[in-house]
Design a protein around this motif. Structure first.
Motif, PDB file in Angstrom:
ATOM      1  N   HIS A   1       2.639 -25.742  16.157  1.00  0.00           N
ATOM      2  CA  HIS A   1       4.025 -25.754  15.328  1.00  0.00           C
ATOM      3  C   HIS A   1       3.834 -25.213  13.930  1.00  0.00           C
ATOM      4  CE1 HIS A   1       7.853 -27.019  13.661  1.00  0.00           C
ATOM      5  NE2 HIS A   1       8.141 -27.130  14.962  1.00  0.00           N
TER       6      HIS A   1
ATOM      7  N   SER B   1       4.422 -16.977  22.011  1.00  0.00           N
ATOM      8  CA  SER B   1       4.434 -18.002  20.822  1.00  0.00           C
ATOM      9  C   SER B   1       2.969 -18.487  20.668  1.00  0.00           C
ATOM     10  CB  SER B   1       5.338 -19.168  21.325  1.00  0.00           C
ATOM     11  OG  SER B   1       4.855 -19.696  22.458  1.00  0.00           O
TER      12      SER B   1
ATOM     13  N   ILE C   1       9.941 -18.010  15.396  1.00  0.00           N
ATOM     14  CA  ILE C   1      10.009 -18.385  16.752  1.00  0.00           C
ATOM     15  C   ILE C   1       8.736 -18.592  17.225  1.00  0.00           C
ATOM     16  CG2 ILE C   1      10.739 -17.446  18.905  1.00  0.00           C
ATOM     17  CD1 ILE C   1      13.003 -16.137  17.756  1.00  0.00           C
ATOM     18  N   TYR C   2       7.662 -17.764  17.003  1.00  0.00           N
ATOM     19  CA  TYR C   2       6.378 -17.784  17.508  1.00  0.00           C
ATOM     20  C   TYR C   2       5.493 -19.070  17.214  1.00  0.00           C
ATOM     21  CZ  TYR C   2       1.435 -16.491  18.126  1.00  0.00           C
ATOM     22  OH  TYR C   2       0.178 -16.348  18.317  1.00  0.00           O
ATOM     23  N   ASN C   3       6.019 -19.864  16.179  1.00  0.00           N
ATOM     24  CA  ASN C   3       5.543 -21.002  15.466  1.00  0.00           C
ATOM     25  C   ASN C   3       6.437 -22.100  16.084  1.00  0.00           C
ATOM     26  OD1 ASN C   3       2.776 -20.631  14.175  1.00  0.00           O
ATOM     27  ND2 ASN C   3       3.872 -19.047  13.415  1.00  0.00           N
ATOM     28  N   LYS C   4       7.319 -22.026  17.235  1.00  0.00           N
ATOM     29  CA  LYS C   4       8.078 -22.914  17.779  1.00  0.00           C
ATOM     30  C   LYS C   4       9.226 -23.459  16.968  1.00  0.00           C
ATOM     31  CE  LYS C   4       4.968 -24.144  21.131  1.00  0.00           C
ATOM     32  NZ  LYS C   4       3.885 -23.166  20.848  1.00  0.00           N
TER      33      LYS C   4
ATOM     34  N   ASP D   1      13.588 -23.158  16.687  1.00  0.00           N
ATOM     35  CA  ASP D   1      14.568 -22.645  17.293  1.00  0.00           C
ATOM     36  C   ASP D   1      15.145 -21.346  17.064  1.00  0.00           C
ATOM     37  OD1 ASP D   1      16.487 -23.382  19.427  1.00  0.00           O
ATOM     38  OD2 ASP D   1      17.759 -22.860  17.711  1.00  0.00           O
TER      39      ASP D   1
END
Length: 252
Positions: free
Chosen positions: A122, A118, A158-161, A163
């Motif tokens: 964000h 990740s 998802i990689y950028n936070k 859910d």
């Protein structure tokens, strides 16, 4: 059976179902469609199916309030451009190139998902140009390999936070414009190609409607399951699912 399973997986993982439809259609249509345009027909038909499946899946996810529409809006403009151009480019690519590209792409995404790689920041802090470039790449690659974009959009979010359940829901929404733009592109690209009787460009009409009937029914069931299982287990299942599909395409 293909429609039911692909629809369920589309709702469960937000992938549009093309990941399943393309490999299976390669086998189903192998005796009917010339090899030179077999992969193109499988991809074009899968994308057309996704148009219908995504409507059912998106509505179900929206009822759960899981879709981040602000991310959908940021990605869609260049996704449309990328998807249409990807469909046009695909007609110039060989069967083996498309097959190998599809498989390698799936394995790379699976590794990212499995190891939980990740970003440091964000998704809300990304620059506008990142959204534009990412949208174009997602649309381009999705059209070339015949997917709704979930296997790229979901890992990207998802990689950028984001859910996993919200990422899956948002990816399902993103898949709709990809499928529409790419389907039009595959119709245009295959318009003058000698394909099977009853085809529309690179879209096999009989296969399209046979699959759509069940996929639209089973997509909401997949959505229901997605919102009831543990997020970590869902992520692992997603990764394994991609590897299995990659192997199936490589072995064709």
């Amino acid at each position: 059976m293909l429609g039911a399973f692909s629809g369920f997986i589309a709702g469960l993982l937000g992938v549009g179902g093309g990941l399943i439809i393309v490999p299976v259609l390669l086998y189903v249509l192998a005796f009917e469609v010339q090899e030179a345009v077999l992969m193109h027909t499988a991809i074009g038909t899968a994308l057309a199916v996704i148009v219908f499946t995504s409507i059912s899946s998106v509505w179900a996810h929206h009822r759960h309030g899981a879709i981040y529409w602000q991310y959908f809006i940021k990605l869609t403009p260049t996704i449309l451009l990328g998807a249409f151009s990807g469909a046009i480019i695909a007609q110039y690519l060989s069967f083996d190139f498309l097959r190998i590209f599809f498989a390698i792409f799936e394995i790379m995404v699976a590794m990212i998902m499995w190891f939980g790689i990740s970003a440091a920041g964000h998704v809300d802090n990304l620059n506008r140009w990142v959204w534009l470039v990412t949208g174009y790449i997602i649309g381009l690659v999705s059209a070339i390999v015949g997917i709704g974009g979930g296997t790229m959009t979901t890992p990207f979010l998802i990689y950028n936070k984001v859910d996993i359940k919200n990422a899956i829901a948002t990816s399902a929404a993103v898949g709709m414009p990809i499928a529409i733009a790419a389907s039009i592109g595959f119709i245009v690209a295959g318009w003058n190609t000698k394909n099977v009787v009853g085809s529309l460009g690179f879209i096999h009409i009989q296969a399209l409607f046979s699959i759509v009937v069940m996929s639209v029914i089973f997509a909401p069931l997949g959505v229901k399951v997605a919102h009831s299982v543990d997020g970590k287990k869902l992520k692992k299942f997603f990764a394994l699912f991609l590897v299995i599909l990659a192997i199936s395409v490589l072995s064709f």
